[in-house]
Design a protein around this motif. Structure first.
Motif, mmCIF file in Angstrom:
data_model
loop_
_atom_site.group_PDB
_atom_site.id
_atom_site.type_symbol
_atom_site.label_atom_id
_atom_site.label_comp_id
_atom_site.label_asym_id
_atom_site.label_seq_id
_atom_site.Cartn_x
_atom_site.Cartn_y
_atom_site.Cartn_z
ATOM 1 N N ILE A 195 33.510 26.634 -10.080
ATOM 2 C CA ILE A 195 33.594 28.089 -10.195
ATOM 3 C C ILE A 195 32.678 28.778 -9.187
ATOM 4 O O ILE A 195 33.112 29.666 -8.434
ATOM 5 N N LYS A 196 31.412 28.397 -9.155
ATOM 6 C CA LYS A 196 30.495 29.031 -8.199
ATOM 7 C C LYS A 196 30.846 28.624 -6.775
ATOM 8 O O LYS A 196 30.658 29.394 -5.827
ATOM 9 N N GLY A 197 31.380 27.413 -6.624
ATOM 10 C CA GLY A 197 31.830 26.982 -5.295
ATOM 11 C C GLY A 197 33.004 27.808 -4.804
ATOM 12 O O GLY A 197 33.077 28.156 -3.626
ATOM 13 N N MET A 198 33.936 28.140 -5.704
ATOM 14 C CA MET A 198 35.067 28.998 -5.325
ATOM 15 C C MET A 198 34.595 30.375 -4.866
ATOM 16 O O MET A 198 35.108 30.935 -3.905
ATOM 17 N N GLU A 199 33.593 30.921 -5.561
ATOM 18 C CA GLU A 199 33.053 32.217 -5.143
ATOM 19 C C GLU A 199 32.553 32.145 -3.710
ATOM 20 O O GLU A 199 32.879 33.001 -2.872
ATOM 21 N N ALA A 200 31.743 31.127 -3.426
ATOM 22 C CA ALA A 200 31.181 30.989 -2.088
ATOM 23 C C ALA A 200 32.262 30.738 -1.042
ATOM 24 O O ALA A 200 32.234 31.302 0.060
ATOM 25 N N GLU A 252 21.259 28.902 -10.575
ATOM 26 C CA GLU A 252 22.105 28.050 -11.411
ATOM 27 C C GLU A 252 22.680 26.892 -10.605
ATOM 28 O O GLU A 252 22.685 25.744 -11.064
ATOM 29 N N VAL A 253 23.149 27.201 -9.392
ATOM 30 C CA VAL A 253 23.790 26.140 -8.611
ATOM 31 C C VAL A 253 22.772 25.125 -8.105
ATOM 32 O O VAL A 253 23.107 23.969 -7.867
ATOM 33 N N ARG A 254 21.521 25.520 -7.955
ATOM 34 C CA ARG A 254 20.492 24.517 -7.646
ATOM 35 C C ARG A 254 20.318 23.560 -8.831
ATOM 36 O O ARG A 254 20.075 22.357 -8.644
ATOM 37 N N GLU A 255 20.454 24.084 -10.058
ATOM 38 C CA GLU A 255 20.458 23.215 -11.233
ATOM 39 C C GLU A 255 21.708 22.333 -11.252
ATOM 40 O O GLU A 255 21.658 21.173 -11.647
ATOM 41 N N VAL A 260 24.304 16.956 -10.365
ATOM 42 C CA VAL A 260 25.130 16.062 -9.551
ATOM 43 C C VAL A 260 24.285 14.920 -8.997
ATOM 44 O O VAL A 260 24.698 13.747 -8.999
ATOM 45 N N ARG A 261 23.087 15.251 -8.542
ATOM 46 C CA ARG A 261 22.196 14.231 -7.964
ATOM 47 C C ARG A 261 21.817 13.197 -9.023
ATOM 48 O O ARG A 261 21.740 11.988 -8.732
ATOM 49 N N TRP A 268 26.474 17.754 -1.768
ATOM 50 C CA TRP A 268 26.726 18.535 -0.563
ATOM 51 C C TRP A 268 27.372 19.884 -0.889
ATOM 52 O O TRP A 268 26.970 20.920 -0.372
ATOM 53 N N SER A 269 28.379 19.879 -1.730
ATOM 54 C CA SER A 269 29.081 21.121 -2.048
ATOM 55 C C SER A 269 28.172 22.086 -2.815
ATOM 56 O O SER A 269 28.088 23.275 -2.495
ATOM 57 N N ALA A 270 27.491 21.580 -3.836
ATOM 58 C CA ALA A 270 26.639 22.444 -4.646
ATOM 59 C C ALA A 270 25.499 23.035 -3.820
ATOM 60 O O ALA A 270 25.161 24.217 -3.967
ATOM 61 N N GLU A 271 24.905 22.227 -2.951
ATOM 62 C CA GLU A 271 23.803 22.745 -2.138
ATOM 63 C C GLU A 271 24.285 23.829 -1.181
ATOM 64 O O GLU A 271 23.605 24.846 -0.976
ATOM 65 N N GLY A 272 25.459 23.640 -0.586
ATOM 66 C CA GLY A 272 26.018 24.674 0.288
ATOM 67 C C GLY A 272 26.339 25.944 -0.473
ATOM 68 O O GLY A 272 26.093 27.055 0.015
ATOM 69 N N THR A 273 26.861 25.789 -1.685
ATOM 70 C CA THR A 273 27.156 26.954 -2.515
ATOM 71 C C THR A 273 25.883 27.723 -2.844
ATOM 72 O O THR A 273 25.851 28.961 -2.789
ATOM 73 N N ALA A 274 24.827 27.002 -3.192
ATOM 74 C CA ALA A 274 23.559 27.659 -3.517
ATOM 75 C C ALA A 274 23.039 28.452 -2.324
ATOM 76 O O ALA A 274 22.520 29.572 -2.483
#
Length: 323
Positions: A195-200, A252-255, A260-261, A268-274
């Motif tokens: 969801i947050k990835g789609m926003e980004a 939130e996305v850093r969490e 994921v880690r 990779w995806s979550a860190e880019g989104t953050a």
């Protein structure tokens, strides 16, 4: 070993119930409004109340309007409460739990509404249980504003079953997901990758498309591939949410990335989104999208308005470093 009171302890009648909110931002204020409408006594604390700001002024005005008692600390909010709801930013989850725990009476429920990793939730639970409280992990499964107190909420942990009837009486739409701590948070975190990835991705894709003058072709292609989505409307909503709440979302996305880690994957995806969410938050705080506190802030019905602001910002000449 937990010193929490047994789960058969009965909460007071609704009109005698006292709810303490740790966090009085958008989510906290929505919950306060709905709880007050049900006749429940509500007190609240927020870190931002400690210093002058537009946000602090908004909180004080809201508290007066809805009859919410503001408190000088999370510990003092927790002391008289039968139920403490923690609704802070992800990075403050553990600090909020520890501060509330310092004021808990034995048996008090602590409902953790925060978007934090399973590890953070387990550590928060340890602090609450050590103080004799009953920690309940909450995973909010979609955006709060459209649903308000009835937002879909998964409950987790050994006290989830015990709190469910009380939350139903208060108007929450909560269901028990697991008796094991961390399970419902993992559900929330894995969903947020998407969801947050789609926003980004939408902000990045459509802003770049606007630069090249191909946004209509891109939107037409998306509609063909995903015909059930109104992409213009969805894009406007994504821009709005990130502009208004990008800082909270980036935390939130850093969490999410930590979750994921912990699964053994490089996030990779979550860190880019953050990073994208935080970049938007920086620009919002610098006033690119208007003045925070203005009712129109971040609420443009057309995503192109905000994309054009981004492109104009990126096109400005960069000043050489000083010194």
């Amino acid at each position: 070993m937990s010193t929490a009171a047994p789960d058969h302890a009965q909460p007071p009648a609704l009109e005698d119930l006292r709810v303490g909110l740790v966090g009085y931002g958008e989510v906290g204020r929505i919950l306060a409004e709905d709880l007050r409408a049900a006749g429940v006594a509500v007190s609240a604390y927020d870190l931002k109340l400690k210093s002058p700001s537009v946000d602090a002024d908004t909180m004080r005005e809201h508290a007066v309007q809805f009859g919410v008692a503001l408190s000088p600390s999370a510990t003092m909010v927790a002391t008289p409460a039968d139920l403490v709801v923690s609704a802070v930013t992800a990075s403050q989850t553990l600090d909020a739990a520890r501060a509330a725990a310092a004021g808990l009476r034995p048996g008090t429920f602590v409902l953790d509404f925060n978007s934090a990793s399973p590890k953070a939730k387990r550590e928060a639970a340890e602090a609450v249980h050590a103080a004799g409280g009953r920690y309940v992990e909450g995973a909010v499964m979609t955006s709060v504003p459209p649903y308000r107190i009835k937002v879909p909420l998964l409950l987790g942990g050994p006290h989830a079953d015990a709190i469910a009837p009380l939350l139903a009486r208060l108007g929450f739409a909560a269901s028990v997901g697991s008796a094991e701590l961390g399970v419902v948070s993992a559900t929330k975190m894995c969903r947020s990758v998407m969801i947050k990835g789609m926003e980004a991705m939408v902000i990045e894709s459509l802003t770049a498309a606007r630069h090249y003058g191909v946004e209509e072709a891109v939107l037409a292609s998306l509609k063909e591939t995903f015909p059930g989505i109104d992409w213009d409307r969805q894009a406007a909503y994504f821009f709005q949410r990130v502009i208004q709440h990008g800082r909270r979302r980036s935390e939130e996305v850093r969490e999410v990335a930590e979750t994921v880690r912990d699964a053994g994957l490089t996030p990779w995806s979550a860190e880019g989104t953050a990073e994208r969410q935080a970049w938007m938050a920086d620009l919002a705080e610098d006033g690119l999208f208007g003045e925070r506190g203005d009712p129109a802030f971040g609420r443009s019905p057309d995503w192109r308005t905000e994309a054009d602001r981004l492109l104009a910002h990126l096109a400005r000449p960069k000043l050489p470093p000083q010194g």
